[in-house]
Structure formats: structure tokens, C-alpha cells
Design a protein around this motif. Structure first.
Motif, PDB file in Angstrom:
ATOM      1  N   UNK A  52      -6.741   7.075   0.690  1.00 30.53           N
ATOM      2  CA  UNK A  52      -7.623   6.986   1.707  1.00 30.53           C
ATOM      3  C   UNK A  52      -7.017   6.201   2.840  1.00 30.53           C
ATOM      4  N   UNK A  53      -7.004   6.565   4.547  1.00 28.80           N
ATOM      5  CA  UNK A  53      -6.748   6.055   5.074  1.00 28.80           C
ATOM      6  C   UNK A  53      -7.796   6.117   5.868  1.00 28.80           C
ATOM      7  N   UNK A  54      -9.009   4.761   6.337  1.00 30.93           N
ATOM      8  CA  UNK A  54      -9.240   4.843   6.922  1.00 30.93           C
ATOM      9  C   UNK A  54     -10.280   4.720   8.745  1.00 30.93           C
ATOM     10  N   UNK A  55     -11.148   5.052   8.785  1.00 26.40           N
ATOM     11  CA  UNK A  55     -10.831   4.586  10.662  1.00 26.40           C
ATOM     12  C   UNK A  55     -10.377   3.053  11.000  1.00 26.40           C
ATOM     13  N   UNK A  56      -9.757   3.102  12.224  1.00 26.94           N
ATOM     14  CA  UNK A  56      -9.580   2.249  13.342  1.00 26.94           C
ATOM     15  C   UNK A  56     -10.402   0.553  13.490  1.00 26.94           C
ATOM     16  N   UNK A  57     -10.565  -0.450  13.075  1.00 24.69           N
ATOM     17  CA  UNK A  57     -11.469  -1.219  13.111  1.00 24.69           C
ATOM     18  C   UNK A  57     -10.533  -2.405  14.130  1.00 24.69           C
ATOM     19  N   UNK A  58     -11.412  -2.997  14.395  1.00 22.31           N
ATOM     20  CA  UNK A  58     -11.507  -4.616  15.367  1.00 22.31           C
ATOM     21  C   UNK A  58     -11.163  -4.984  14.024  1.00 22.31           C
ATOM     22  N   UNK A  59     -10.454  -6.150  14.299  1.00 23.85           N
ATOM     23  CA  UNK A  59     -10.293  -7.622  13.636  1.00 23.85           C
ATOM     24  C   UNK A  59     -11.822  -7.837  12.857  1.00 23.85           C
ATOM     25  N   UNK A  60     -12.408  -7.941  13.489  1.00 25.07           N
ATOM     26  CA  UNK A  60     -13.871  -8.919  12.944  1.00 25.07           C
ATOM     27  C   UNK A  60     -13.998  -7.692  12.106  1.00 25.07           C
ATOM     28  N   UNK A  61     -14.424  -6.421  12.456  1.00 21.31           N
ATOM     29  CA  UNK A  61     -15.001  -6.112  11.806  1.00 21.31           C
ATOM     30  C   UNK A  61     -14.072  -5.176  10.047  1.00 21.31           C
ATOM     31  N   UNK A  62     -13.231  -6.003  10.331  1.00 20.17           N
ATOM     32  CA  UNK A  62     -12.012  -5.498   9.177  1.00 20.17           C
ATOM     33  C   UNK A  62     -12.003  -7.247   8.138  1.00 20.17           C
ATOM     34  N   UNK A  63     -12.719  -8.411   8.273  1.00 17.33           N
ATOM     35  CA  UNK A  63     -12.732  -9.217   8.027  1.00 17.33           C
ATOM     36  C   UNK A  63     -14.379  -9.220   7.108  1.00 17.33           C
ATOM     37  N   UNK A  64     -15.139  -8.388   8.274  1.00 14.36           N
ATOM     38  CA  UNK A  64     -16.824  -8.316   7.383  1.00 14.36           C
ATOM     39  C   UNK A  64     -16.256  -7.390   6.249  1.00 14.36           C
ATOM     40  N   UNK A  65     -15.409  -6.427   6.594  1.00 13.81           N
ATOM     41  CA  UNK A  65     -15.480  -4.758   5.469  1.00 13.81           C
ATOM     42  C   UNK A  65     -15.015  -5.411   4.154  1.00 13.81           C
ATOM     43  N   UNK A  66     -13.660  -6.713   4.632  1.00 12.42           N
ATOM     44  CA  UNK A  66     -13.175  -7.526   3.623  1.00 12.42           C
ATOM     45  C   UNK A  66     -13.929  -8.700   2.832  1.00 12.42           C
ATOM     46  N   UNK A  67     -15.241  -9.247   3.717  1.00 16.18           N
ATOM     47  CA  UNK A  67     -15.582 -10.082   2.921  1.00 16.18           C
ATOM     48  C   UNK A  67     -16.577  -9.830   1.176  1.00 16.18           C
ATOM     49  N   UNK A  68     -16.640  -8.263   1.534  1.00 14.67           N
ATOM     50  CA  UNK A  68     -17.152  -8.360  -0.421  1.00 14.67           C
ATOM     51  C   UNK A  68     -15.750  -8.185  -1.645  1.00 14.67           C
ATOM     52  N   UNK A  69     -14.515  -7.398  -1.100  1.00 17.43           N
ATOM     53  CA  UNK A  69     -13.606  -8.181  -1.984  1.00 17.43           C
ATOM     54  C   UNK A  69     -13.536  -9.138  -3.051  1.00 17.43           C
ATOM     55  N   UNK A  70     -12.907  -9.220  -3.868  1.00 19.37           N
ATOM     56  CA  UNK A  70     -12.345 -10.387  -5.176  1.00 19.37           C
ATOM     57  C   UNK A  70     -11.285 -11.404  -4.116  1.00 19.37           C
ATOM     58  N   UNK A  71     -10.112 -10.562  -3.727  1.00 17.03           N
ATOM     59  CA  UNK A  71      -9.050 -11.454  -3.261  1.00 17.03           C
ATOM     60  C   UNK A  71      -8.574 -11.116  -2.137  1.00 17.03           C
ATOM     61  N   UNK A  72      -8.750 -12.085  -1.037  1.00 14.24           N
ATOM     62  CA  UNK A  72      -8.693 -11.840  -0.392  1.00 14.24           C
ATOM     63  C   UNK A  72      -7.505 -13.171   0.456  1.00 14.24           C
ATOM     64  N   UNK A  73      -6.084 -12.145   1.027  1.00 12.84           N
ATOM     65  CA  UNK A  73      -4.799 -12.850   1.168  1.00 12.84           C
ATOM     66  C   UNK A  73      -4.233 -12.284   2.188  1.00 12.84           C
ATOM     67  N   UNK A  74      -3.676 -12.818   3.576  1.00 17.08           N
ATOM     68  CA  UNK A  74      -3.122 -12.600   4.413  1.00 17.08           C
ATOM     69  C   UNK A  74      -1.798 -13.739   4.293  1.00 17.08           C
ATOM     70  N   UNK A  75      -0.935 -12.864   4.675  1.00 18.24           N
ATOM     71  CA  UNK A  75       0.400 -13.633   5.283  1.00 18.24           C
ATOM     72  C   UNK A  75       0.518 -14.221   6.091  1.00 18.24           C
ATOM     73  N   UNK A  76       1.338 -15.301   6.698  1.00 17.23           N
ATOM     74  CA  UNK A  76       1.333 -16.167   7.907  1.00 17.23           C
ATOM     75  C   UNK A  76       2.057 -16.506   7.638  1.00 17.23           C
ATOM     76  N   UNK A  77       3.107 -16.486   8.968  1.00 17.27           N
ATOM     77  CA  UNK A  77       4.814 -16.740   9.214  1.00 17.27           C
ATOM     78  C   UNK A  77       4.302 -18.310   9.309  1.00 17.27           C
ATOM     79  N   UNK A  78       3.450 -18.815   9.563  1.00 21.99           N
ATOM     80  CA  UNK A  78       3.874 -20.540  10.016  1.00 21.99           C
ATOM     81  C   UNK A  78       2.224 -21.126   8.780  1.00 21.99           C
TER      82      UNK A  78
END
Length: 252
Positions: free
Chosen positions: A148-174
Motif C-alpha cells: 500500500x502506498x499511503x497518503x503523504x504525511x508530515x514528518x511528525x505524523x510519520x514519526x507518530x505512525x512509526x511509534x508502534x513498530x518494533x524496529x525503527x532505523x534511520x540511515x544518516x550520512x553524519x
């Protein structure tokens, strides 16, 4: 073998009806005939329905169920890609390739450094396009589920959506400059610690990368910064890299 998707309601005991644009594709492009075997999925239950064509009209292809195959083609974990909106047609490629690799869902995210700005109308049109790309890629790769391609979320909405997930990772170049950096060793440990049945959130920044505040907010929400190596990858490459690592860890 040719593979098609139908709605669950189109599978009725021993009969499967295919309608819509696939009818023309089956009749006039593939030139399949009565008795030919095809596979069908409803995009929900993860099963592959093997069936034989019994009849065709201009609007419908009727099939008889032969057997149900528990395909096992779906990844044993549910991976949610939170993709910072890229410019141009890069999202088309991201949706297609992530679908082929087994992603569960794709969430477009409006981040601070996104060049693309979508109003509601444009967002609906883009999402509809991306969903069709996901469907075509799922069909081509023999998947049993359409991401499913979900609706576009703001960054804060995306973080809230991911809160319930077991593993959360963010690749960061720095990542190496963060106070609690773990480098590639920590990244490998995170990937090696993944288990079947988990829900996994992967946040990918847009072309300009994440803003510092976005990383701080992500960490506050339990996201773990990881590194993708010594080179800086394009936004359309980063998610594919992480997904390939996840596949290597979880596929049997």
C-alpha cells in the motif's frame, strides 16, 4: 506463469472471475486460451490461487480453481518505508524496486529539505500513480500482496505512525558525528538482530538529507541512526540498500 491480482470478492469457492484491464491483456496481448493455467492472488491473504481458464468474454475471464499454493514469497517481517519526497520521477523507481524487494507499505513523507511540495490534488494523483506502479511491480515479481502506498504525511505524523513498530532505523550520512555513534558495527548488529514477525520502520531522507532537528526528533521517538557506509548514497539508492540487507538477514 502469468500472475494476476483480483479482489477477494472475485474468488468464490472454485470459481475466479477476472475483470477490468487484465481481460484485454489476457485475451489480446498474451493470447491465452481456454484451459491455460494462470496464477491469481487477492493481494490480502498471501496465497497463490492456481486456476485454469474456462471461458472468456469481452469483459470477463472465468477460471476454475485447481489448487491453492501457500507461496511463502512474502517477507517474514513487515517493512514500512518512510520516504522523504524526492524530485522528478525518482519515487516511481523507488516504489517499483521496493515492491520487488518485498516492502510491506510505502509512506511518502514531506520533510524539511524536500524540494517537491504537493497540494492535496497533486498528492492524490501521485499516490494513485504510485499505487498502480506497486501493483504492476507486484504482479511482475510474483508477489501475493500489493504494498500500500499511503497518503503523504508530515514528518511528525510519520514519526507518530512509526511509534508502534518494533524496529525503527534511520540511515544518516553524519551518523559518525552523533554523540552515541556506533558506526558500521552498530548497523550490522541491528540488522543481525532482526527477527521474523517484526514490524520494521525505515526512514529515508530526500535529496538534501535530514535536517538536524529531524534527526533529534527521530531519536526522541526511539529511532536508531545507522550508517550505510563511507559513501553518501542517493535517496533512491539508500532505501534499496537497507531493504537488501533486511532480505539477506530474513530470507530463508
Amino acid at each position: 506463469m502469468y500472475h494476476f491480482f483480483v479482489e477477494p470478492s472475485q474468488i468464490d469457492n472454485q470459481t475466479i472471475c477476472i475483470t477490468g484491464e487484465d481481460v484485454n491483456h489476457i485475451k489480446n496481448v498474451l493470447r491465452l486460451k481456454q484451459g491455460d493455467e494462470i496464477s491469481v492472488s487477492n493481494g490480502v491473504d498471501g496465497k497463490e490461487y492456481r486456476c485454469g481458464i474456462t471461458s472468456m468474454t469481452d469483459h470477463q475471464v472465468s477460471c476454475e480453481l485447481r489448487f491453492i499454493k501457500e507461496t511463502g514469497v512474502e517477507l517474514s517481517a513487515r517493512v514500512s518505508l518512510f520516504q522523504g519526497l524526492p524530485k522528478g520521477d525518482k519515487m516511481d523507481l523507488i516504489v517499483q524496486k521496493m515492491t520487488e524487494l518485498g516492502v510491506y507499505e510505502i509512506i511518502p513523507v514531506a520533510m524539511q529539505r524536500c524540494i517537491v511540495k504537493l497540494d492535496d490534488k497533486k498528492a492524490r494523483l501521485r499516490i494513485a500513480r504510485w499505487q498502480e506502479i506497486a501493483k504492476a511491480a507486484a504482479k511482475q515479481s510474483g508477489r501475493a500482496v500489493i504494498p500500500q502506498v499511503r497518503e503523504v504525511l508530515t514528518y511528525q505524523e510519520a514519526l507518530a505512525y512509526a511509534d508502534k513498530m518494533d524496529v525503527k532505523m534511520v540511515p544518516y550520512e553524519m551518523e559518525n558525528l552523533l554523540e552515541k555513534t556506533t558506526g558500521m558495527t552498530g548497523t550490522k548488529q541491528m540488522i543481525e538482530g532482526l527477527k521474523p514477525g517484526q514490524s520494521i520502520a525505515v526512514f529515508i531522507g530526500p535529496e538534501g538529507g535530514f535536517a538536524q532537528q529531524e534527526i533529534e526528533d527521530a531519536i526522541a521517538h526511539g529511532m536508531i541512526p545507522i550508517t550505510l557506509g563511507r559513501r553518501i548514497l542517493r535517496t533512491e539508492t539508500a532505501g534499496l540498500t537497507v531493504m537488501a540487507w533486511i532480505l539477506y538477514r530474513l530470507e530463508e
